[in-house]
Design a protein around this motif. Sequence first.
Motif, short mmCIF file in Angstrom:
data_model
loop_
_atom_site.label_atom_id
_atom_site.label_comp_id
_atom_site.label_asym_id
_atom_site.label_seq_id
_atom_site.Cartn_x
_atom_site.Cartn_y
_atom_site.Cartn_z
N PRO A 1 -10.93 -12.54 2.70
CA PRO A 1 -10.33 -11.25 3.07
C PRO A 1 -8.88 -11.13 2.62
N SER A 2 -8.54 -9.96 2.14
CA SER A 2 -7.17 -9.69 1.68
C SER A 2 -6.82 -8.25 2.01
N ASN A 3 -5.56 -7.89 1.71
CA ASN A 3 -5.12 -6.52 1.96
C ASN A 3 -5.83 -5.50 1.08
N ASP A 4 -6.41 -5.96 -0.03
CA ASP A 4 -7.17 -5.04 -0.87
C ASP A 4 -8.30 -4.39 -0.08
N PHE A 5 -8.81 -5.11 0.90
CA PHE A 5 -9.84 -4.55 1.78
C PHE A 5 -9.23 -4.12 3.12
N GLY A 6 -8.36 -4.97 3.69
CA GLY A 6 -7.82 -4.71 5.02
C GLY A 6 -6.96 -3.46 5.11
N HIS A 7 -6.32 -3.08 4.01
CA HIS A 7 -5.49 -1.88 3.99
C HIS A 7 -6.19 -0.70 3.32
N ARG A 8 -7.47 -0.82 3.16
CA ARG A 8 -8.28 0.22 2.52
C ARG A 8 -8.71 1.26 3.56
N GLU A 9 -8.63 2.54 3.18
CA GLU A 9 -9.10 3.59 4.09
C GLU A 9 -10.59 3.83 3.93
#
Length: 514
Positions: free
Chosen positions: A131-139
């Motif tokens: 998991p990374s912000n590429d997914f975690g910060h995705r709307e």
Amino acid sequence: MPHSTVTDPVAPSSPTEEDSVLPDAPPHAVDEVKEEREEADENEQEDGDTIREAPKADVKLEDIFNDDDEDDDEFSSSGAATAKVESSPPAAPLQLAPAAKYTDPEVMLAFYQRLFPFRYLFQWLNHSMKPSNDFGHREFAFTLQNDAYLRYQSFPTGDLLRKDILRLNPSRFEIGPVYTANPRDRKTLRKSTAFRPIAKELVFDIDLTDYDEIRTCCDKANICHKCWSFVTMAIKVVDAALREDFGFEHIMWVYSGRRGAHAWISDKRARNMDDQKRKALAGYLELIKGGAQSGKRVNVKRPLHPHLARSLDILKDHFQRDILEDQDPWAEPQKAERLLQLLPDKALNDALRKKWDTAPGRSSTSKWADIDALAKSGASKTLDGKALLDAKQDIVLEYTYPRLDVEVSKKQIHLLKSPFVIHPKTGRVCVPIDTRRLAKFDPLGVPTVTELLGEIDEYDGRDLREEGEGKKAQDYEKTSLKPYVDYFRSYVAGLLKDEKGVKREREDDDAMEF
């Protein structure tokens, strides 16, 4: 039925700095907005409607890291439907098809439980197994069964996305950009400029309603195999340009579920493009402009740009077969007059009109051949041969070149319907299109959700009778969805392989710095 408006108790009563800096994206996937505008009783939610945000999900440590598991047994078998989703009911024999409707909530829930490829969706949007912000910060945005619409949803892992979808059971959901911060925290940020989109797949939208002025077989939301060839032509032209002119490699085309297709370009260079670059690229591909009554709609400079020369080479056979023969666009006198308006010589036009008036019912294939035949016969003493050739090339482009909704491509903030969701009007799955077998793709043969659930029932009944041994099949493997999921899995694997290479190169560069 209109979308219900849901009041947000913390929504400001007047425009704020945040509103001016970051306007809301259109509330639904663009292709759905256009098609539902056609039906007055099913209009989309207006911009002024307030959007509700779901409460933050409780995150457990084990939930954050369980997507690092290399095991691919994401899809539930009938014996153990949702081992990872605590709140979901156990799977019983479905027995939903063919009597059940694909809009029934229990049908949608069974689809999400058993068939939706959440693991591969996570890997695709995360660009990594961890998991990374590429997914975690995705709307993500959900359309619920009661038509309420939830914006700015986000999840640390694919499993948490799956849990929330099983809890909310949306009729569909859409994918937005990656932001500088968690979308759920946007109202807590001191400065509105601290919350902005920073990455999003470059996307393109092809919709057959944009071809209504030239397709003769269908109109509006209706499609058939004849007019689907317009989408096939568009995919060939756009895909070639993206690969050969811009060097993109990770391009996935997805059937919209009804009458069009979407392109998702996941190369890192594409994801990081700002709005100005997206607008420029969309402009590069845009050729057909103006309304149906705007006269000549293609006016390209000579010599032809290499992209247009390549496009003509791709499209010339389609023009003969799919346009002249299948669409027969100039069979009627008034439409034949439209063809004459696109030719450059009045004397030639008069000769053609006279010939066609004496032969009613003449096919478009014959009328197209008449142009050269009369030109060579000397029907016009003032004819410029090069001007005629240029005009004929422009006509081929007008009737075959992609008609893109470029507004979808210009901004990072646009939301687009997720692959593998169910189209609410047809029940068909929005499956990826394998461009290696593009000519064989049949939009009318894409499985519906009830057909898929029926296939699981049939497989399980046969399996119980035969009592075969070996590894138990996952539910998607029991259905006609299997080749589409396998293709998606292969596409994601290629993307992850390249992303690892990019990361390794960056780490090597950092190590060389002193």
